[in-house]
Design an enzyme around this catalytic site. Structure first.
Site, mmCIF file in Angstrom:
data_model
loop_
_atom_site.group_PDB
_atom_site.id
_atom_site.type_symbol
_atom_site.label_atom_id
_atom_site.label_comp_id
_atom_site.label_asym_id
_atom_site.label_seq_id
_atom_site.Cartn_x
_atom_site.Cartn_y
_atom_site.Cartn_z
ATOM 1 N N GLU A 166 -2.040 -9.230 -1.019
ATOM 2 C CA GLU A 166 -3.460 -9.394 -0.712
ATOM 3 C C GLU A 166 -4.303 -9.292 -1.981
ATOM 4 O OE1 GLU A 166 -3.871 -7.772 3.836
ATOM 5 O OE2 GLU A 166 -3.243 -6.324 2.312
ATOM 6 N N GLY A 202 -0.288 -5.105 0.531
ATOM 7 C CA GLY A 202 -1.520 -5.024 -0.233
ATOM 8 C C GLY A 202 -1.408 -5.661 -1.603
ATOM 9 N N GLU A 227 3.825 -5.914 6.974
ATOM 10 C CA GLU A 227 3.180 -4.858 7.766
ATOM 11 C C GLU A 227 3.707 -4.780 9.194
ATOM 12 O OE1 GLU A 227 0.198 -5.961 4.537
ATOM 13 O OE2 GLU A 227 1.619 -7.023 5.836
ATOM 14 N N ALA A 269 0.843 -1.196 0.000
ATOM 15 C CA ALA A 269 0.000 0.000 0.000
ATOM 16 C C ALA A 269 0.879 1.247 0.000
ATOM 17 C CB ALA A 269 -0.917 -0.006 1.216
#
Length: 258
Positions: free
Chosen positions: A112, A109, A132, A66
């Protein structure tokens, strides 16, 4: 096709191709990219000329996570009200198969997003991780849930708690990807796989995808009942009649999607 600023889209035969296009940020997923990606997939999903989709980045990175700059100073209330992660939920509404073509870094992300796709083709340079924990947070778009279902509890624990990164071959071994090919061929391999699927009976492909996804959402008995209903339902389609006639007549079927 619509104009986008963070992705590139094109059609190749019956395949819709979406390229993440923020190379200066290693395709980090900001709000705009996530929205444009989901908008493009939704548009391809309603396009009768498209039978399957491929999502890719570039050779250096699928997506390196992200966009941290967007959220670094946010409060919990900001994150809750913005709810940017809800964009990820839209991929579950896509009815046609979505294939991820992954090379280089696929982190946070990005990983994901890949796990939200239906199939994954990886280059031999691909690296998968959920880092993360290094930022004092945890995955928020499925990284603890889909990853555990894909690779098992102990590998997911190591990836999430201790930032373990999987090589492409490890990802193949643990069931995170379908196949690994040389970096020169990963995108073409994904496009060829998508082309093959797009050439199959559309209604059967759609219901097969639904049934497999349902296996992760329900009990075995309910999943079997849903599968059986979909199997019977397909006997109302013209494609079922064409497929079985073509089999008996030893010829290639011509699908109509009806």
């Amino acid at each position: 096709m619509p104009e986008y600023s963070t992705i590139l889209t094109e059609k190749r035969d019956r395949v819709g191709l979406v390229r993440l296009n923020r190379p200066h940020a290693r395709n980090a997923l900001n709000h705009q990219l996530s929205k444009e990606l989901m908008d493009a997939l939704a548009a391809f999903d309603t396009d009768s000329e498209i039978g399957a989709m491929v999502v890719t980045g570039d050779e250096r990175a699928f997506a390196a996570g992200a966009d941290i700059k967007e959220m670094a100073d946010s409060s919990a209330v900001d994150m809750l009200l913005t709810d940017a992660i809800a964009q990820f939920d839209r991929i579950r509404e896509i009815k046609k198969p979505v294939i991820a073509a992954v090379s280089g870094w696929c982190l946070g992300g990005g990983n994901e997003l890949v796990m939200s796709c239906d199939l994954v083709v990886a280059s031999d340079t691909a690296r998968f991780g959920q880092p993360e924990i290094n930022l004092a947070v945890i995955p928020g778009a499925g990284g603890t849930q889909r990853l555990t279902r894909a690779v098992g509890k102990v590998i997911a624990m190591e990836m999430v708690l201790d930032n373990r990164t999987l090589t492409a071959e490890e990802a193949l071994h643990y069931g995170l990807v379908n196949r690994v090919v040389p970096v020169e061929r990963y995108l073409e391999e994904a496009l060829e796989l998508a082309k093959e699927i797009a050439g199959r009976a559309p209604l059967a492909v759609r219901l097969a995808k639904e049934a497999i996804n349902q296996a992760f959402e329900t009990s075995l008995s309910d999943g079997l009942a849903d599968e059986r209903r979909s199997f019977y339902l397909l006997f109302a389609s013209q494609d079922q009649k064409e497929g079985m006639r073509a089999f008996m007549e030893k010829r290639k079927p011509e699908w109509q999607g009806h």
